[in-house]
Design a protein around this motif. Sequence first.
Motif, short mmCIF file in Angstrom:
data_model
loop_
_atom_site.label_atom_id
_atom_site.label_comp_id
_atom_site.label_asym_id
_atom_site.label_seq_id
_atom_site.Cartn_x
_atom_site.Cartn_y
_atom_site.Cartn_z
N ASN A 118 0.87 -1.18 0.00
CA ASN A 118 0.00 0.00 0.00
C ASN A 118 0.91 1.24 0.00
O ASN A 118 1.75 1.40 0.88
N HIS A 119 0.72 2.10 -0.97
CA HIS A 119 1.57 3.29 -1.11
C HIS A 119 1.59 4.16 0.15
O HIS A 119 2.63 4.71 0.53
N LEU A 120 0.45 4.28 0.81
CA LEU A 120 0.34 5.16 1.99
C LEU A 120 1.14 4.58 3.15
O LEU A 120 1.83 5.30 3.89
N GLY A 122 3.65 2.66 2.69
CA GLY A 122 5.03 2.86 2.21
C GLY A 122 5.59 4.19 2.68
O GLY A 122 6.75 4.25 3.14
N HIS A 123 4.79 5.26 2.61
CA HIS A 123 5.31 6.58 3.03
C HIS A 123 5.85 6.54 4.46
O HIS A 123 6.89 7.13 4.75
N PHE A 124 5.15 5.86 5.36
CA PHE A 124 5.63 5.80 6.75
C PHE A 124 6.95 5.03 6.84
O PHE A 124 7.79 5.32 7.69
N ILE A 144 1.15 13.41 5.08
CA ILE A 144 0.77 14.63 4.36
C ILE A 144 1.32 14.54 2.93
O ILE A 144 2.48 14.87 2.68
N SER A 145 0.45 14.06 2.03
CA SER A 145 0.90 13.88 0.65
C SER A 145 -0.01 14.66 -0.29
O SER A 145 -0.83 15.47 0.16
N GLY A 146 0.12 14.39 -1.60
CA GLY A 146 -0.69 15.12 -2.57
C GLY A 146 -2.16 14.74 -2.48
O GLY A 146 -3.03 15.56 -2.75
N THR A 315 9.08 12.50 -0.85
CA THR A 315 8.24 12.36 -2.05
C THR A 315 8.35 10.92 -2.57
O THR A 315 9.17 10.14 -2.09
N ASP A 316 7.51 10.59 -3.56
CA ASP A 316 7.37 9.20 -3.98
C ASP A 316 8.69 8.55 -4.42
O ASP A 316 9.44 9.12 -5.21
N ASN A 317 8.93 7.36 -3.90
CA ASN A 317 10.15 6.61 -4.22
C ASN A 317 9.90 5.13 -3.93
O ASN A 317 9.04 4.80 -3.10
ZN ZN Z 1 3.07 9.42 -2.29
#
Ligand code: ZN
Length: 346
Positions: A118-120, A122-124, A144-146, A315-317
């Motif tokens: 899950n991308h979200l 992933g951010h954490f 806090i993303s786009g 940011t996304d990676n």
């Molecule tokens: Zn993102």
Amino acid sequence: MQQTFKTILAIETSCDETSAAIIRGDHKRVTLLSNIVSSSASLQSKYGGVIPEFAAREQLKAIIPVIKESLFLAKLKPEQIEAIAVTVGPGLIGSLLVGVETAKTLSLVWQKPLIPVNHLVGHFYAHWLDNPTPPKFPCLGLLISGGHTDLVLMKDHHQFEYISGTRDDAAGECFDKGARLIDLPYPGGPAIAQAAQNGNPQVYSLPKPMLNSTDFDFSFSGLKTAILNLTNKIKGGNKTLTSQQQADLAASIQETISQVLIAKLVAASQSLGAEQVMIAGGVAANHHLKTKLSETFRQQLPRVAIHFPKLQFCTDNAAMIAAAAYFNPIVVESISLQANPGLNLI
Ligand code: ZN
Ligand code: KG4
């Protein structure tokens, strides 16, 4: 018993970044071997935002070179990869499909297990990359993303409890739309941060949505309307803003969004008695927000440990996707994996 995979290749294509990364995990430590990010943001800039069809085509062009480059930089051959991880959602369907179908194909051809992420979440996991002192559990997390502004309690690896979120627009969306309204390019967050360096946030006043509400919810759509009205008033009969007006407006937008995010995070930390707090997502790259947040916590909650991801992982990676997979290696049948553009955090 869950299998563990030490060397993971991850693919991330949820929006306008095409990324591949390789990590090596060792117990609780994750070492980054490579992280390649190719972005079509500057190409999208002339349209004022992401055009999904265009983003998907750019993903297709970039995906194979980006994966090849990640293997080359990590000095690894496909045989040395133990598992493949991929972002399955949320995001733009055309973009997601490029990553998911590529990952499925590689998994079948190379005969490697496939791990959906899950991308979200992933951010954490940006916090668990090359970091000797990652957050301890339980940890209060603000994403806090786009597309998202969510407050969650991370109780353990991959155990999230939802606390609150935005009722309408996300913080990043407000930066992007605010930038467009004051004639700054996409992506709006970095453009506003740069313009704000020459601006004074006291010149123009903007409303601080839900600042005094008793819950921890956010709302940014009213702020967008207020930016539109204020900009029209400043422009008057003129078609354009002066660069000083633009800088002052940028400073006000950045200050307003930061104040709301900080106030809510402080209130939630106090109410939940949090000892560990982390922020994640593209807006976490904002220098002004980070400085103000550190200062506020130092003054008001000095015992709370506040964690910021390294700049390159905000940011996304794909590196964050690989780290998320390392701590939750749930393998699925490659052929049946589907992209899910509307996936939620929990
Ligand atoms: Zn993102
Ligand atoms: O997490 P992310 O890369 O993609 C999504 O998952 O949405 O976040 C992108 C968002 C965009 O809205 C962008 O304007 C914002 O993060 N952003 C920033 C900064 N860098 C990126 N916002 C404020 N300040 C920045 N320096």
